[in-house]
Design an enzyme around this catalytic site. Structure first.
Site, PDB file in Angstrom:
ATOM      1  N   GLY A 127       0.620   5.312   1.953  1.00 31.26           N
ATOM      2  CA  GLY A 127      -0.152   6.200   2.423  1.00 31.26           C
ATOM      3  C   GLY A 127       0.235   7.696   2.261  1.00 31.26           C
ATOM      4  O   GLY A 127       0.595   8.007   1.049  1.00 31.26           O
ATOM      5  N   ASP A 175      -2.876   5.482   9.230  1.00 25.34           N
ATOM      6  CA  ASP A 175      -2.497   6.734   8.492  1.00 25.34           C
ATOM      7  C   ASP A 175      -3.001   7.853   9.272  1.00 25.34           C
ATOM      8  O   ASP A 175      -3.939   8.635   8.903  1.00 25.34           O
ATOM      9  CB  ASP A 175      -2.847   6.663   7.230  1.00 25.34           C
ATOM     10  CG  ASP A 175      -2.081   7.337   6.111  1.00 25.34           C
ATOM     11  OD1 ASP A 175      -1.348   8.340   6.759  1.00 25.34           O
ATOM     12  OD2 ASP A 175      -2.035   7.211   4.793  1.00 25.34           O
ATOM     13  N   THR A 217      -8.794  14.785   2.244  1.00 25.12           N
ATOM     14  CA  THR A 217      -8.875  14.313   0.721  1.00 25.12           C
ATOM     15  C   THR A 217     -10.262  15.256   0.292  1.00 25.12           C
ATOM     16  O   THR A 217     -11.236  15.150   1.053  1.00 25.12           O
ATOM     17  CB  THR A 217      -9.359  12.764   0.743  1.00 25.12           C
ATOM     18  OG1 THR A 217      -8.173  12.166   1.367  1.00 25.12           O
ATOM     19  CG2 THR A 217      -9.527  12.203  -0.776  1.00 25.12           C
ATOM     20  N   ASP A 245      -8.440  12.400   8.273  1.00 30.68           N
ATOM     21  CA  ASP A 245      -8.581  12.003   7.002  1.00 30.68           C
ATOM     22  C   ASP A 245      -9.220  10.680   7.011  1.00 30.68           C
ATOM     23  O   ASP A 245      -8.805   9.711   6.288  1.00 30.68           O
ATOM     24  CB  ASP A 245      -7.064  11.786   6.494  1.00 30.68           C
ATOM     25  CG  ASP A 245      -7.012  11.748   4.981  1.00 30.68           C
ATOM     26  OD1 ASP A 245      -7.637  12.023   4.172  1.00 30.68           O
ATOM     27  OD2 ASP A 245      -5.822  11.092   4.748  1.00 30.68           O
ATOM     28  N   LYS A 253     -11.448   8.174   5.591  1.00 30.70           N
ATOM     29  CA  LYS A 253     -11.989   7.664   4.354  1.00 30.70           C
ATOM     30  C   LYS A 253     -11.701   6.111   4.133  1.00 30.70           C
ATOM     31  O   LYS A 253     -10.998   5.707   4.990  1.00 30.70           O
ATOM     32  CB  LYS A 253     -11.403   8.427   3.332  1.00 30.70           C
ATOM     33  CG  LYS A 253      -9.633   8.196   3.259  1.00 30.70           C
ATOM     34  CD  LYS A 253      -9.008   9.043   2.017  1.00 30.70           C
ATOM     35  CE  LYS A 253      -7.423   8.876   2.174  1.00 30.70           C
ATOM     36  NZ  LYS A 253      -6.662   9.573   1.133  1.00 30.70           N
ATOM     37  N   ASN A 288      -8.304   4.358   4.329  1.00 26.57           N
ATOM     38  CA  ASN A 288      -7.706   4.615   5.924  1.00 26.57           C
ATOM     39  C   ASN A 288      -8.379   3.752   6.850  1.00 26.57           C
ATOM     40  O   ASN A 288      -7.925   3.761   7.990  1.00 26.57           O
ATOM     41  CB  ASN A 288      -7.508   6.196   6.103  1.00 26.57           C
ATOM     42  CG  ASN A 288      -6.562   6.941   5.482  1.00 26.57           C
ATOM     43  OD1 ASN A 288      -5.521   6.158   4.686  1.00 26.57           O
ATOM     44  ND2 ASN A 288      -6.568   8.121   5.515  1.00 26.57           N
ATOM     45  N   GLY A 335       0.649  -1.225  -0.200  1.00 26.66           N
ATOM     46  CA  GLY A 335      -0.012   0.099   0.023  1.00 26.66           C
ATOM     47  C   GLY A 335       0.890   1.302   0.046  1.00 26.66           C
ATOM     48  O   GLY A 335       2.403   1.340   0.023  1.00 26.66           O
ATOM     49  N   PHE A 365       2.275   9.801   3.097  1.00 29.56           N
ATOM     50  CA  PHE A 365       3.759  10.205   2.783  1.00 29.56           C
ATOM     51  C   PHE A 365       4.622   9.049   2.861  1.00 29.56           C
ATOM     52  O   PHE A 365       5.822   9.265   3.086  1.00 29.56           O
ATOM     53  CB  PHE A 365       3.999  11.098   4.292  1.00 29.56           C
ATOM     54  CG  PHE A 365       2.998  12.248   4.468  1.00 29.56           C
ATOM     55  CD1 PHE A 365       3.472  13.478   3.976  1.00 29.56           C
ATOM     56  CD2 PHE A 365       2.136  12.007   5.607  1.00 29.56           C
ATOM     57  CE1 PHE A 365       2.683  14.465   4.241  1.00 29.56           C
ATOM     58  CE2 PHE A 365       1.307  13.303   5.607  1.00 29.56           C
ATOM     59  CZ  PHE A 365       1.539  14.488   4.985  1.00 29.56           C
ATOM     60  N   GLY A 366       4.205   7.853   2.244  1.00 29.18           N
ATOM     61  CA  GLY A 366       5.059   6.803   2.312  1.00 29.18           C
ATOM     62  C   GLY A 366       4.433   5.708   1.740  1.00 29.18           C
ATOM     63  O   GLY A 366       3.138   5.483   1.813  1.00 29.18           O
ATOM     64  N   LYS A 367       5.311   4.565   1.380  1.00 28.82           N
ATOM     65  CA  LYS A 367       4.855   3.281   1.112  1.00 28.82           C
ATOM     66  C   LYS A 367       4.718   2.297   2.136  1.00 28.82           C
ATOM     67  O   LYS A 367       5.559   2.583   3.067  1.00 28.82           O
ATOM     68  CB  LYS A 367       5.931   2.567  -0.102  1.00 28.82           C
ATOM     69  CG  LYS A 367       5.816   3.413  -1.488  1.00 28.82           C
ATOM     70  CD  LYS A 367       6.826   2.597  -2.239  1.00 28.82           C
ATOM     71  CE  LYS A 367       6.968   3.577  -3.554  1.00 28.82           C
ATOM     72  NZ  LYS A 367       7.932   3.023  -4.564  1.00 28.82           N
ATOM     73  N   VAL A 368       4.090   1.195   2.122  1.00 29.47           N
ATOM     74  CA  VAL A 368       3.894   0.262   3.082  1.00 29.47           C
ATOM     75  C   VAL A 368       4.064  -0.913   2.577  1.00 29.47           C
ATOM     76  O   VAL A 368       3.792  -1.461   1.364  1.00 29.47           O
ATOM     77  CB  VAL A 368       2.451   0.531   3.589  1.00 29.47           C
ATOM     78  CG1 VAL A 368       2.308  -0.884   4.756  1.00 29.47           C
ATOM     79  CG2 VAL A 368       2.182   1.795   4.406  1.00 29.47           C
TER      80      VAL A 368
END
Length: 223
Positions: free
Chosen positions: A19, A151, A167, A133, A135, A138, A17, A21-24
């Site tokens: 987020g 997140d 968003t 945030d 949604k 998340n 995934g 500000f970054g990858k998971v």
């Protein structure tokens, strides 16, 4: 920061995934063989605001102890990245599940909504934090069918905020109008979430962002 731990203590599996500000990635800790979700935030290009957001997310995760919020196992860094080792939630995003089902039944919606509001109230009352945030992307669904919020990159550890963030489809009118906002913005997005779970789409929709924001602001004028 968690001492005596580094990225070398983990076996990389795959990215699962992304987020704000970054990858998971899915990883396995080599000594315990436990599976975790590793969030990576690249330091290169980080602005002062990005750093503040990353540190806020870390503080929220360290403070949180709630069954409906993802748990932080450890955090550390190297020259290139910040790393958050998180509880692995195998069911994935509620967004993908909703997309597969098209829409949820009333009973499904009640369950997810009840657990989400318990998590939001915990953030408001115990951590003194606005989520900002909420949604389907998340919200993660665990192996037992229950949800976990994740997140917290846009969250505010205060019950008052001023910055424009979130968003677009789920933004509360007071955020769009830059009037300052409080925890009420989380209840606005909570209402949008319930609508989307029951219908399969968010209540305010338009590819043109200006038109989308005008649709949302009309509700503010109506009230």
């Amino acid at each position: 920061q968690t001492p005596n731990i580094s990225i070398n203590d983990f076996e990389w599996k795959k990215y699962i995934g992304r987020g704000n500000f970054g990858k998971v990635a899915k990883v396995v800790k080599k000594d315990s063989k436990k599976v975790y979700a590793m969030k990576l935030l690249k330091k290169k290009g980080f602005s002062r605001k990005d750093i503040e957001n990353a540190m806020t997310e870390q503080r929220i995760l360290m403070k949180s102890d709630n069954p409906f919020i993802v748990k932080l196992h450890s955090s550390f860094q190297d020259e290139s990245n910040l790393y958050y080792c998180l509880e692995y939630i195998p069911g994935g995003e509620l967004f993908k599940i909703l997309k597969a089902f098209k829409k949820f039944t009333k009973d499904q919606t009640r369950l997810y909504a009840a657990e989400v509001i318990l998590a939001i109230e915990y953030l408001h009352n115990d951590i003194k934090t606005i989520y900002r945030d909420l949604k389907p992307e998340n919200i993660l669904v665990n192996y037992d069918g229950h949800i976990k919020l994740t997140d917290f990159g846009l969250s505010k550890m205060s019950l008052q905020g001023t910055s424009f963030c979130g968003t677009p489809y789920y933004l509360a009118p007071e955020i769009i109008l830059n009037k300052g906002h409080g925890k009420e913005v989380d209840f606005w997005t909570f209402g949008c979430l319930i609508f989307e779970m029951l219908t399969g789409y968010p209540p305010f929709r338009n590819r043109n962002q200006n038109i989308l924001f005008n649709l949302i602001k009309k509700v503010w004028k109506f009230n």
